[in-house]
Motif scaffolding. Structure first.
Motif, PDB file in Angstrom:
ATOM      1  N   SER A   1      76.420 -54.385 -68.921  1.00 37.02           N
ATOM      2  CA  SER A   1      75.997 -53.274 -69.778  1.00 37.02           C
ATOM      3  C   SER A   1      74.480 -53.352 -69.963  1.00 37.02           C
ATOM      4  O   SER A   1      73.926 -54.445 -70.021  1.00 37.02           O
ATOM      5  CB  SER A   1      76.680 -53.355 -71.150  1.00 37.02           C
ATOM      6  N   PRO A   2      73.814 -52.228 -70.061  1.00 37.64           N
ATOM      7  CA  PRO A   2      72.351 -52.238 -70.170  1.00 37.64           C
ATOM      8  C   PRO A   2      71.844 -52.487 -71.598  1.00 37.64           C
ATOM      9  O   PRO A   2      70.935 -51.815 -72.069  1.00 37.64           O
ATOM     10  CB  PRO A   2      71.971 -50.834 -69.674  1.00 37.64           C
ATOM     11  N   ILE A   3      72.443 -53.464 -72.293  1.00 32.74           N
ATOM     12  CA  ILE A   3      72.024 -53.697 -73.683  1.00 32.74           C
ATOM     13  C   ILE A   3      70.806 -54.601 -73.785  1.00 32.74           C
ATOM     14  O   ILE A   3      70.256 -54.768 -74.861  1.00 32.74           O
ATOM     15  CB  ILE A   3      73.175 -54.268 -74.538  1.00 32.74           C
ATOM     16  N   ARG A   4      70.400 -55.204 -72.675  1.00 33.39           N
ATOM     17  CA  ARG A   4      69.221 -56.062 -72.610  1.00 33.39           C
ATOM     18  C   ARG A   4      69.374 -57.303 -73.486  1.00 33.39           C
ATOM     19  O   ARG A   4      70.337 -57.473 -74.214  1.00 33.39           O
ATOM     20  CB  ARG A   4      67.955 -55.284 -72.963  1.00 33.39           C
TER      21      ARG A   4
ATOM     22  N   GLU B   1      85.614 -66.558 -79.624  1.00 30.92           N
ATOM     23  CA  GLU B   1      85.652 -67.727 -78.756  1.00 30.92           C
ATOM     24  C   GLU B   1      84.794 -67.554 -77.508  1.00 30.92           C
ATOM     25  O   GLU B   1      84.248 -68.509 -76.997  1.00 30.92           O
ATOM     26  CB  GLU B   1      87.092 -68.025 -78.329  1.00 30.92           C
ATOM     27  N   THR B   2      84.704 -66.307 -77.016  1.00 35.23           N
ATOM     28  CA  THR B   2      83.980 -66.059 -75.770  1.00 35.23           C
ATOM     29  C   THR B   2      83.221 -64.739 -75.845  1.00 35.23           C
ATOM     30  O   THR B   2      83.794 -63.707 -76.181  1.00 35.23           O
ATOM     31  CB  THR B   2      84.945 -66.001 -74.568  1.00 35.23           C
ATOM     32  N   LEU B   3      81.945 -64.797 -75.504  1.00 35.41           N
ATOM     33  CA  LEU B   3      81.122 -63.601 -75.299  1.00 35.41           C
ATOM     34  C   LEU B   3      80.762 -63.570 -73.824  1.00 35.41           C
ATOM     35  O   LEU B   3      80.111 -64.481 -73.324  1.00 35.41           O
ATOM     36  CB  LEU B   3      79.838 -63.664 -76.127  1.00 35.41           C
TER      37      LEU B   3
ATOM     38  N   PRO C   1      70.403 -60.693 -68.248  1.00 36.35           N
ATOM     39  CA  PRO C   1      69.503 -61.817 -68.485  1.00 36.35           C
ATOM     40  C   PRO C   1      69.068 -61.862 -69.955  1.00 36.35           C
ATOM     41  O   PRO C   1      68.887 -60.828 -70.589  1.00 36.35           O
ATOM     42  CB  PRO C   1      68.311 -61.546 -67.573  1.00 36.35           C
ATOM     43  N   VAL C   2      68.945 -63.068 -70.475  1.00 33.69           N
ATOM     44  CA  VAL C   2      68.540 -63.253 -71.866  1.00 33.69           C
ATOM     45  C   VAL C   2      67.234 -64.051 -71.911  1.00 33.69           C
ATOM     46  O   VAL C   2      66.842 -64.672 -70.926  1.00 33.69           O
ATOM     47  CB  VAL C   2      69.644 -63.976 -72.675  1.00 33.69           C
ATOM     48  N   ASN C   3      66.593 -64.038 -73.076  1.00 32.40           N
ATOM     49  CA  ASN C   3      65.340 -64.766 -73.200  1.00 32.40           C
ATOM     50  C   ASN C   3      65.541 -66.070 -73.974  1.00 32.40           C
ATOM     51  O   ASN C   3      66.644 -66.395 -74.403  1.00 32.40           O
ATOM     52  CB  ASN C   3      64.259 -63.886 -73.845  1.00 32.40           C
TER      53      ASN C   3
ATOM     54  N   GLU D   1      76.313 -74.845 -83.483  1.00 36.62           N
ATOM     55  CA  GLU D   1      76.474 -75.810 -84.570  1.00 36.62           C
ATOM     56  C   GLU D   1      77.496 -75.308 -85.587  1.00 36.62           C
ATOM     57  O   GLU D   1      78.218 -76.094 -86.188  1.00 36.62           O
ATOM     58  CB  GLU D   1      75.133 -76.087 -85.244  1.00 36.62           C
ATOM     59  N   ILE D   2      77.561 -74.004 -85.771  1.00 38.35           N
ATOM     60  CA  ILE D   2      78.504 -73.399 -86.712  1.00 38.35           C
ATOM     61  C   ILE D   2      79.865 -73.190 -86.050  1.00 38.35           C
ATOM     62  O   ILE D   2      80.910 -73.450 -86.651  1.00 38.35           O
ATOM     63  CB  ILE D   2      77.959 -72.050 -87.227  1.00 38.35           C
ATOM     64  N   PHE D   3      79.842 -72.692 -84.821  1.00 33.09           N
ATOM     65  CA  PHE D   3      81.059 -72.395 -84.057  1.00 33.09           C
ATOM     66  C   PHE D   3      81.017 -73.183 -82.742  1.00 33.09           C
ATOM     67  O   PHE D   3      80.673 -72.633 -81.694  1.00 33.09           O
ATOM     68  CB  PHE D   3      81.164 -70.892 -83.769  1.00 33.09           C
ATOM     69  N   PRO D   4      81.357 -74.467 -82.788  1.00 32.61           N
ATOM     70  CA  PRO D   4      81.207 -75.306 -81.592  1.00 32.61           C
ATOM     71  C   PRO D   4      82.072 -74.902 -80.396  1.00 32.61           C
ATOM     72  O   PRO D   4      81.748 -75.265 -79.268  1.00 32.61           O
ATOM     73  CB  PRO D   4      81.583 -76.710 -82.085  1.00 32.61           C
ATOM     74  N   LEU D   5      83.123 -74.153 -80.615  1.00 36.79           N
ATOM     75  CA  LEU D   5      83.988 -73.750 -79.510  1.00 36.79           C
ATOM     76  C   LEU D   5      83.553 -72.448 -78.845  1.00 36.79           C
ATOM     77  O   LEU D   5      84.122 -72.050 -77.824  1.00 36.79           O
ATOM     78  CB  LEU D   5      85.439 -73.636 -79.990  1.00 36.79           C
ATOM     79  N   LEU D   6      82.561 -71.769 -79.395  1.00 36.11           N
ATOM     80  CA  LEU D   6      82.099 -70.496 -78.835  1.00 36.11           C
ATOM     81  C   LEU D   6      81.457 -70.719 -77.471  1.00 36.11           C
ATOM     82  O   LEU D   6      80.591 -71.584 -77.317  1.00 36.11           O
ATOM     83  CB  LEU D   6      81.105 -69.817 -79.772  1.00 36.11           C
ATOM     84  N   ARG D   7      81.886 -69.912 -76.512  1.00 33.21           N
ATOM     85  CA  ARG D   7      81.297 -69.941 -75.176  1.00 33.21           C
ATOM     86  C   ARG D   7      80.630 -68.603 -74.900  1.00 33.21           C
ATOM     87  O   ARG D   7      81.215 -67.556 -75.175  1.00 33.21           O
ATOM     88  CB  ARG D   7      82.357 -70.204 -74.113  1.00 33.21           C
ATOM     89  N   VAL D   8      79.433 -68.662 -74.352  1.00 36.11           N
ATOM     90  CA  VAL D   8      78.699 -67.455 -73.996  1.00 36.11           C
ATOM     91  C   VAL D   8      78.329 -67.543 -72.524  1.00 36.11           C
ATOM     92  O   VAL D   8      77.758 -68.530 -72.072  1.00 36.11           O
ATOM     93  CB  VAL D   8      77.423 -67.289 -74.848  1.00 36.11           C
ATOM     94  N   LYS D   9      78.686 -66.503 -71.786  1.00 36.34           N
ATOM     95  CA  LYS D   9      78.315 -66.401 -70.378  1.00 36.34           C
ATOM     96  C   LYS D   9      77.338 -65.246 -70.256  1.00 36.34           C
ATOM     97  O   LYS D   9      77.622 -64.144 -70.694  1.00 36.34           O
ATOM     98  CB  LYS D   9      79.552 -66.142 -69.520  1.00 36.34           C
ATOM     99  N   HIS D  10      76.167 -65.525 -69.681  1.00 41.53           N
ATOM    100  CA  HIS D  10      75.161 -64.470 -69.523  1.00 41.53           C
ATOM    101  C   HIS D  10      74.540 -64.551 -68.143  1.00 41.53           C
ATOM    102  O   HIS D  10      74.902 -65.407 -67.341  1.00 41.53           O
ATOM    103  CB  HIS D  10      74.101 -64.543 -70.628  1.00 41.53           C
ATOM    104  N   GLY D  11      73.621 -63.658 -67.877  1.00 42.91           N
ATOM    105  CA  GLY D  11      73.033 -63.547 -66.545  1.00 42.91           C
ATOM    106  C   GLY D  11      71.830 -64.421 -66.298  1.00 42.91           C
ATOM    107  O   GLY D  11      71.035 -64.140 -65.418  1.00 42.91           O
ATOM    108  N   GLY D  12      71.662 -65.479 -67.064  1.00 44.42           N
ATOM    109  CA  GLY D  12      70.530 -66.381 -66.876  1.00 44.42           C
ATOM    110  C   GLY D  12      69.440 -66.128 -67.892  1.00 44.42           C
ATOM    111  O   GLY D  12      69.450 -65.127 -68.605  1.00 44.42           O
TER     112      GLY D  12
END
Length: 98
Positions: free
Chosen positions: A32-35, A55-57, A63-65, A77-88
């Motif tokens: 999605s083009p949300i930048r 749990e997963t984003l 790409p993120v900065n 630190e707050i949600f240790p099980l959260l996984r985030v997959k991004h474009g680098g």
């Protein structure tokens, strides 16, 4: 679903719901083009929601900065099980050379 073409303004609407979400565990907004700014706002909303069950984003191909990466570390630190997959991450090389 992914590739749903959520514009940057759409990320603002998502953040409103995520601040109070108690049910969504996986959010898939790949391609999605949300930048990076939109990704940052979405992650910030998860952080602000003490009752979040996220749990997963999936932000693949977005790409993120470094600001996003820093926020992700704080959220983990707050949600240790959260996984985030991004474009680098972009901007790392510039900061390293400064």
């Amino acid at each position: 679903h992914s590739n749903n073409r959520i514009p940057p303004e759409g990320a603002i609407h998502l953040t409103t719901g995520l601040k109070v979400n108690k049910a969504i565990k996986l959010l898939n907004i790949n391609r999605s083009p949300i930048r990076s700014d939109g990704c940052h706002e979405i992650l910030q909303s998860v952080k602000e929601n003490q009752n979040s069950v996220m749990e997963t984003l999936k932000l693949s191909d977005i790409p993120v900065n470094q600001d996003f990466e820093d926020l992700y570390k704080a959220v983990k630190e707050i949600f240790p099980l959260l996984r985030v997959k991004h474009g680098g991450t972009f901007g790392i090389l510039r900061k390293a050379l400064s």
